[in-house]
Design an enzyme around this catalytic site. Sequence first.
Site, PDB file in Angstrom:
ATOM      1  N   LYS A  78       0.854  -1.198   0.000  1.00  0.00           N
ATOM      2  CA  LYS A  78       0.000   0.000   0.000  1.00  0.00           C
ATOM      3  C   LYS A  78       0.887   1.245   0.000  1.00  0.00           C
ATOM      4  CE  LYS A  78      -4.009   2.052   2.389  1.00  0.00           C
ATOM      5  NZ  LYS A  78      -4.893   2.004   3.589  1.00  0.00           N
ATOM      6  N   SER A 159      -9.925   2.082   2.409  1.00  0.00           N
ATOM      7  CA  SER A 159      -8.989   2.842   1.598  1.00  0.00           C
ATOM      8  C   SER A 159      -7.944   1.971   0.892  1.00  0.00           C
ATOM      9  CB  SER A 159      -8.245   3.843   2.496  1.00  0.00           C
ATOM     10  OG  SER A 159      -7.422   3.164   3.420  1.00  0.00           O
ATOM     11  N   SER A 183     -10.524  -0.145   6.561  1.00  0.00           N
ATOM     12  CA  SER A 183      -9.821  -0.028   5.280  1.00  0.00           C
ATOM     13  C   SER A 183      -9.113  -1.284   4.807  1.00  0.00           C
ATOM     14  CB  SER A 183      -8.813   1.127   5.337  1.00  0.00           C
ATOM     15  OG  SER A 183      -9.500   2.360   5.317  1.00  0.00           O
TER      16      SER A 183
END
Lengths: 495, 95, 487
Positions: A78, A159, A183
Amino acid sequence: MSLLDLTIAGAAAGLRARDFTAAALTQAHLDAIETLNPKLNAFVTVTPDLARTQAAAADAALARGEAGPLAGIPLAIKDLFCTEGVRTTAGSRILGNFVPPYESTITAQLRRDGAVFLGKANMDEFAMGSSNMTSAWGAVENPWRRRQDRDAALVPGGSSGGSASAVAARMALGATGTDTGGSIRQPASFCGIAGMKPTYGRCSRWGVVAFASSLDQAGPFARSVEDCAILLRSMAGHDPKDSTSADRPVPDFAAACARGVRSLRIGVPREYRVDGMAGEIDALWAQGVAWLRDAGAEIVEVSLPHTKYALATYYIVAPAEASSNLARYDGVRFGLRADGADLTELYERTRAEGFGDEVKRRVLIGTYVLSAGYYDAYYLRAQKIRALILRDFTDAFSKCDALLTPATPTAAFAQGDRMDDPVTMYLNDVFTVPANMAGIPGMSVPAGLDAQGLPLGLQVLGRPFDEEGVFAVAAAIERAAGFSERPALLAGADA
Amino acid sequence: MALDPATIRRIARLARIRVGDAEVARLQAELNGIMGWIEQLNEVDVSGVAPLTGAAQMALKMREDVVTEGGDPAPILANAPARSGDYFTVPKVVE
Amino acid sequence: MSYSVAGESGAWEVVIGLEVHAQIISAAKLFSGAATGFGAAPNSQVSFVDAGFPGMLPVINRECVAQAVRTGLGLAARINLVSRFDRKNYFYADLPAGYQISQYEQPIVGAGAVSIELADGTTKDIGVTRLHIEQDAGKSLHDQDPILSLIDLNRSGVALMEIVSEPDLRSPEEAGAYLRKLRSILRYLGTCDGNMEEGSLRADVNVSVRRPGETFRTRCEVKNVNSIRFVMQAIEAEARRQVTVWEEGNTVEQETRLYDPGRGATRSMRSKEDAHDYRYFPDPDLLPLVLDADWVEDLRAGLPELPDAKRARLMREHGLPAYDAGVLVAEQAIADFFETVARGRDAKLAANWMIGDFFAALNRTGTTIETSPVSADRLGALLDLIADGTINGRIAKEVLEAMVETGEAPAAIIEQRGLRQVTDTGAIDAAVASVLAANADKLAEYRSGKEKLFGFFVGQVMKAMAGKGNPALVNEALRRGLGAPGA
Ligand SMILES: [Mg+2]
Ligand SMILES: [Zn+2]
C-alpha cells in the site's frame, strides 16, 4: 495450475521444491500487472527492477537453503508505507514527488523475510475513503462484475482498494494494507479475499504515513486465511521506534488456522442487525453461524449496546487526529509547494492545491471539533463514548471467545455511487469501525456471493492480541464456505 | 450548532487551507450534514465515564540518552522544494 | 520601600509572572536520537522525527524526564507520578510537524517555590505554579536574505522545561532576583546550563499594572527576553506603557509583545497577530508517562546540596554573616572553591580573603573562578603561612599579588623575596631606637600626651623593617621605647 493462482503457502512450497523459480513467479506477476493494471489502476508505482533484484536474491537464498519464510513471494505494498528510494504518495498530490530516505518497519521486516515488492498500491488519499475514489491518481476498479451488468465498473472498497484489487485479480499473491475504520476488512469483503486487521499495537506504525494515530493499524491481504496468517507473522512484532507498539512475542499464527472451533463460544451481537441491511447479508450471516455450530462451536447471543454510536464517534476522533497529523504537509521540507507572497499564503495555497475534497472535509471537521469552545462537546465526549464501546466488547468477551458479524452492509457498488452525500459513504464502515475504536483484532473472510454474483464477507472479531483465535474461526468459515468463485477480470485468464 | 460561512472561513484559516467563496457554500452544506449526523451522540449518557484517549493500554517506554541519528543534512534536505545551502527557506517572516 | 510606577493620577503597582523556558541538559533530544550541541552546522543535528517527516514517531528520552524530576525536587515541588503529553497545534516555519508536543492538562511537576533575597536582606517566596516538559522549535533566521527566512532545525525537538511562576513578583528587581536564583538552582542541579546568550534560558514576561489594592488588570506577555538585564528593562518599559494607556482612558489589550533593547520599548508581535486557537489534545503517538515512585526517590537521593541549604550551613558551621554566605553560594564553582580553601582553616578568614583581595584580583585580571590564576589549595597555603606567623597580613596581600602575576606557590615567593616576618627582638629594638632618634620632635609630642602618634611610630618601624616586623613584637618594643605618654 497458473503461477498466478497459487496461495502464498503453495508458492513457498513450490519454490522450495524447485517446481519454479522466484524469478519466474515474479515475472509472471509483472506481466499480469502490465496487462491488467492499465484497466484496474491498482498500482500507482510498479517497481520491476526492484522486484527482479529481490527475486534473484530469493532464488540465491533458496539455493543456499537460507531462504526466509517469504522468500520469493511477490507482494503489493500500500502506498501509505514509506519505502526507501521508492516514491511514496499516500494517494495524495501533496506527496506526489516524495521519495522517503527510510523504510517502514513493516516493509523492512517483509524484506528481511525475503518478500518481493512488485510496487506501490493505489489507495484513498491519506487512507480517507471507502471506495478508493479519493485517490489523487484515479479510481481503482474492482475486478468483480455484476452478472447482469458486466460493463459497470465497481469500486474495490477503500482505503486499501489497490491492495485488495491487485490480490483479487491475481496481480499479487498478497498485499499490505492499513485499517483505521475498516480499510482492510471492507475492501477484502468487496473483492472476495481475506483481510486481517490485527490488535492495535501488534504491528509497528513507524514509517507508515499517519491518518489517525490511535486507530491506524496495518495488516495483510491474501486469498486465504492461512496466507494472511503467514504474512502477519512477518509484519508483526515489537518496535522500540513506536511508543504504542506492544512488547509481546509473535506467535505462529498459521498454526492456529487448523485449530478448529470445537467448544469455542461464538458471540452474535444483536445490534449488528441494522435496518436497511440487505436480506441476503442477513442470510449469509445466519449461514455463517450455522457453519460454526456444525463445526462444534457454541453460539451465544451478546449485546454491544453502543455499536450504533461507533461510526459518529469515529468521525470526531479520526478527523481530529488527522487534522493534526496532516499539519506537517506545508510545502516547506518535502512534497508539493505552491508559491505565496508570505508564509500564510504559501501554506494556504499549498494545502488547497495539495489536498483533495475528502481530506479537506476531514481536516476541517477535525479542526472544528478541537477548536476553542467545542472540544468538550465533541472530542472529549467522543473519547468517553469510545470508552463505552471498549467496555461493550470487554463485557461481550466475558461471555464468548470471538464474535461473528457481517463485514459490510452491502456488496461492492458502482464507481460514482454514494458520492453526493459523505455520510452515505461513511455508512460502509458501520460494521468495521467498532473494532478500531476498541483496538481489537478483526478479519474479513469471503463467505459467498450475493444475487448479483458479487462477493460478500463475514467478519470475525477477537479479544485483544488473540489474532490466533480470529484466524481459527475465520479458517473454519473458509473451510465450510469453500469459496472458489473468481472475479470477471483475471490476470492469466484467457478472456 | 450549525456552521455559518464565517465559522467555515475561521477553521479553514486555522487549518491553513485556502477556500474560495463557492467552496465555502459547498463546505457549509457538507460539514453541516456531517455535524448534524454526529449530533446523535448527545443521546449517550457519558456521566462518570473516563475518556479513552488511545487503544494502547500500557505504560510509556523510555529510551536511553544516546545520540543515534542526525549528523548529515543531506537526507533531511533531499526532498526540500526550496533551500539555500543547508537551510530550508520560506518567504521572509516579520515578527 | 515597595516599587511602583508614578503616573499622572498617582502610583501604580506592577504585577509580574515569569514563564521560563530552560533547555534540559541531555545528549540527545526529547523524542529523537539527534544531538543537542549548540552551534552545529545547519540541519546537521536533525532526525526525520525532528523534521516532521511522514510516518515518524516520538520515543521519549529517559534522561530528559529524570532532569525534569530533579528540577521539580530542587524547587520543592510536587512530582506527578502520572503525566501526559498533549499536542499544541499551530503553523510556523520552524515548527515542522505543525504541532509542539507539550504537557497541557497534566504536567510532570506541580506547585513549588523559589525563595529570593530582597535588597533589605529579607527573603520572599515566589510561587512556582508548574513545570512541564516540551519540545523546542527550530530556528528561523530572518536577517540572512532580503526576501527569505532560513530555517535550521537543529534546535527542533530539543527538550525544554517550561517553569511557570505565580504572579508574585512586584518589581523588576524581584524579577531579576527570581531569575538569578532559579538559574543558580538549575546550575547546581546540572539540569540546565542557564546560558541566556545561547538561548538555553529564555523568559516570557507577563506584566500588568493596577492601583494598589485592586484585583488584576489585563496582562501582556513579552516573549523571549534573553538576558536578566533586558527582563528588568522590559518590565519597566511595559509597565510605563500600560500606565499611559490606562491613564489616557484606553484599555490594555491582552497580546504578545517583543522587547526592543535598542529603543528600550516593547512592541506588538506581528507574527502573533491572529489570535491562536491551539487545539490542544492528548498526543495519540504517546502513552501516559507513569513514573516509578522508587525511581523518583533515587533521583531525590542523588540531588546535590542546593544554594539555600549551603548558605544556611555556612552560616551555622562557620558563623559566616548572611551577606558573605550569600555571595559565596551564588555560584556552585565559587562555593566549591571556598569550601576547599576553608577546609581545616579559619573559615571567617577564608571568606574575608576570598570576598576581598581574591575577588579583587580576579576582577583586575579579568579572570573567573574557573580560570583563576590562583588555585584554592594555593590560597589555602597562603592563609596557613599567615596562621603560623611566617608572614603577617600586610605582607600576605603582597604575596597574593605575586601569586596572581607569577602563578607560583606562596612559600616560594616568600623565600625568593625574603618576606618572612622578623621576630628577632634585637633587630626590632634596633629599628625602634633608630626611629625614635630620627623623630625626636614627634617623640616629645607623644610624651606630652599626643597618644595617637603611636600608630605613626608603628608605621615608621614597619617601614624601616620593610613591613616584615612581627606586629605584636613591634608594638611591645615601641611601648617600652616610648615610655608612658604624659610621663
Ligand atoms: Mg509562553
Ligand atoms: Zn512553552
